[in-house]
Design an enzyme around this catalytic site. Structure first.
Site, short mmCIF file in Angstrom:
data_model
loop_
_atom_site.label_atom_id
_atom_site.label_comp_id
_atom_site.label_asym_id
_atom_site.label_seq_id
_atom_site.Cartn_x
_atom_site.Cartn_y
_atom_site.Cartn_z
N ASP A 83 0.87 -1.19 0.00
CA ASP A 83 0.00 0.00 0.00
C ASP A 83 0.90 1.23 0.00
O ASP A 83 1.75 1.40 0.88
CB ASP A 83 -0.90 -0.04 1.24
CG ASP A 83 -2.08 0.93 1.15
OD1 ASP A 83 -1.97 1.94 0.44
OD2 ASP A 83 -3.10 0.66 1.83
N ASP A 94 -3.35 7.35 -3.28
CA ASP A 94 -3.27 6.23 -2.33
C ASP A 94 -3.71 4.99 -3.08
O ASP A 94 -4.82 4.95 -3.61
CB ASP A 94 -4.22 6.56 -1.15
CG ASP A 94 -4.30 5.48 -0.09
OD1 ASP A 94 -3.54 4.51 -0.14
OD2 ASP A 94 -5.16 5.64 0.82
N HIS A 155 -12.02 6.09 1.87
CA HIS A 155 -12.06 7.39 2.53
C HIS A 155 -11.92 8.51 1.53
O HIS A 155 -11.26 8.35 0.49
CB HIS A 155 -10.91 7.48 3.55
CG HIS A 155 -9.60 7.02 3.00
ND1 HIS A 155 -8.68 7.86 2.44
CD2 HIS A 155 -9.07 5.76 2.86
CE1 HIS A 155 -7.64 7.16 2.01
NE2 HIS A 155 -7.85 5.88 2.25
N HIS A 163 -7.38 10.90 5.40
CA HIS A 163 -8.75 10.48 5.74
C HIS A 163 -9.53 11.74 6.07
O HIS A 163 -9.48 12.25 7.17
CB HIS A 163 -8.74 9.49 6.91
CG HIS A 163 -8.15 8.16 6.55
ND1 HIS A 163 -8.87 6.99 6.54
CD2 HIS A 163 -6.90 7.82 6.14
CE1 HIS A 163 -8.09 5.99 6.14
NE2 HIS A 163 -6.89 6.47 5.90
N GLU A 188 -11.13 0.95 -1.21
CA GLU A 188 -10.17 -0.11 -0.91
C GLU A 188 -10.82 -1.34 -0.31
O GLU A 188 -10.79 -1.54 0.90
CB GLU A 188 -9.03 0.40 -0.03
CG GLU A 188 -9.40 1.18 1.19
CD GLU A 188 -8.13 1.66 1.92
OE1 GLU A 188 -7.21 0.86 2.13
OE2 GLU A 188 -8.07 2.86 2.28
N GLU A 270 -6.72 -1.20 -4.05
CA GLU A 270 -7.13 0.18 -3.79
C GLU A 270 -6.74 1.10 -4.94
O GLU A 270 -5.64 0.98 -5.50
CB GLU A 270 -6.46 0.69 -2.50
CG GLU A 270 -6.77 2.16 -2.18
CD GLU A 270 -6.18 2.62 -0.85
OE1 GLU A 270 -5.18 2.03 -0.39
OE2 GLU A 270 -6.74 3.57 -0.28
MN MN Z 1 -3.81 2.77 1.01
MN MN Z 2 -6.50 4.31 1.73
#
Ligand code: MN
Ligand code: MN
Length: 285
Positions: A83, A94, A155, A163, A188, A270
């Site tokens: 990630d 992200d 998010h 977030h 995600e 994600e």
């Molecule tokens: Mn992530």
């Molecule tokens: Mn994330």
């Protein structure tokens, strides 16, 4: 002067490429620390790091990053979630993917989270209910015979806020939140053959300043409000003693490793997307 859109787009591109690079170097016998540091160096060539590279293996779902003395080595059969986050002036991309090393026992589990994300993305457009996205994620994961992880969610993202307030649950729920044009969100899905929720499993080496405080000014100067790794503090002459002190004072948050409650295997996929009138743009491809 680049627009906000251009910065999100650039950050997304860099995060997406960093993820692909990271996945390409994960192999049997390679150390976690080598992957984390190579991916972070890759991001730093063109952007900044939005959070420490998370390397979460098998039943660990999220929030593990190695320390410099980390001894873990990838092994054949490991199911690895990588990630990665990059930012340009605080506009964050992200993105995450899962790879199984040297075997394909968990191919379906990996496909379940990947298809859950694809199906979720296919219904996104301005005006879509978040609850409909969540329902699509759960439905897709269930169709493979697995469960989504209920207490991990997507998010919204805003400048310097990973977030930003809106959550995108990975299971069906009742809610009236709606996505609007220009919203940037990370979706995600996590899939598991376990119970479907995660619990804490010790310290993750990931931290974040959560209270503006003069005492934490040197942490804030280097890391702002974004998550940082313990291994980064030493480069700035900061000590573990000071870090621990800030944690005890409630100024810095210490993240825990998150592990599947019944030791189930976990996959994750994600992307960060921007909502448009008739669909969305995947920024982290
Ligand atoms: Mn992530
Ligand atoms: Mn994330």
């Amino acid at each position: 002067m680049k627009s906000m859109y251009d910065k999100f787009k650039l950050a997304g591109k860099i995060a997406g490429n960093a993820l692909k690079y990271g996945i390409s170097i994960i192999d049997e016998g390679v150390s976690y620390i080598e992957v984390a540091e190579k991916v972070e160096s890759y991001i730093l060539k063109n952007a900044k790091i939005a959070f420490p590279v998370n390397i979460s293996v098998n039943s660990i779902a999220a929030h593990y990053t190695p320390n410099p003395e980390d001894k873990y080595i990838f092994r054949r059969g490991d199911v690895v979630k990588l990630d990665v986050g990059a930012h340009v002036n605080g506009y964050i991309g992200d993105t995450a993917a899962t790879v199984e090393i040297g075997s394909n026992e968990y191919e379906k589990l990996i496909e379940a989270s990947k298809m859950a994300l694809e199906n979720a993305i296919s219904i996104v457009k301005a005006g879509v209910k978040v609850a409909d996205i969540s329902k699509e994620i759960e439905k897709t994961i269930n169709s493979y015979g697995y469960r989504p992880i209920r207490n991990l969610q997507g998010h919204s993202i805003e400048q310097y806020k990973l977030h930003a307030g809106l959550s995108i649950p990975n299971h069906a729920y009742n809610g009236r939140e709606v996505l609007k044009e220009g919203d940037v969100v990370a979706i995600e899905p996590f899939a598991t053959n376990g119970e479907g929720y995660v619990i804490d499993d010790g310290k993750s080496n990931i931290y974040q300043v959560i209270r503006k405080s003069q005492a934490a000014s040197d942490f804030i100067r280097h890391f702002g409000s974004l998550p940082f790794a313990e291994r980064w503090i030493y480069r700035h002459g900061l000590s573990k003693i000071k870090l621990n002190f800030m944690v005890r004072k409630g100024i810095i948050h210490s993240y825990n490793i998150l592990i599947e409650a019944k030791g189930g295997m976990v996959s994750q996929r994600e992307h960060t997307i921007m909502v448009t009138t008739d669909g969305c743009e995947v920024l982290t491809e």
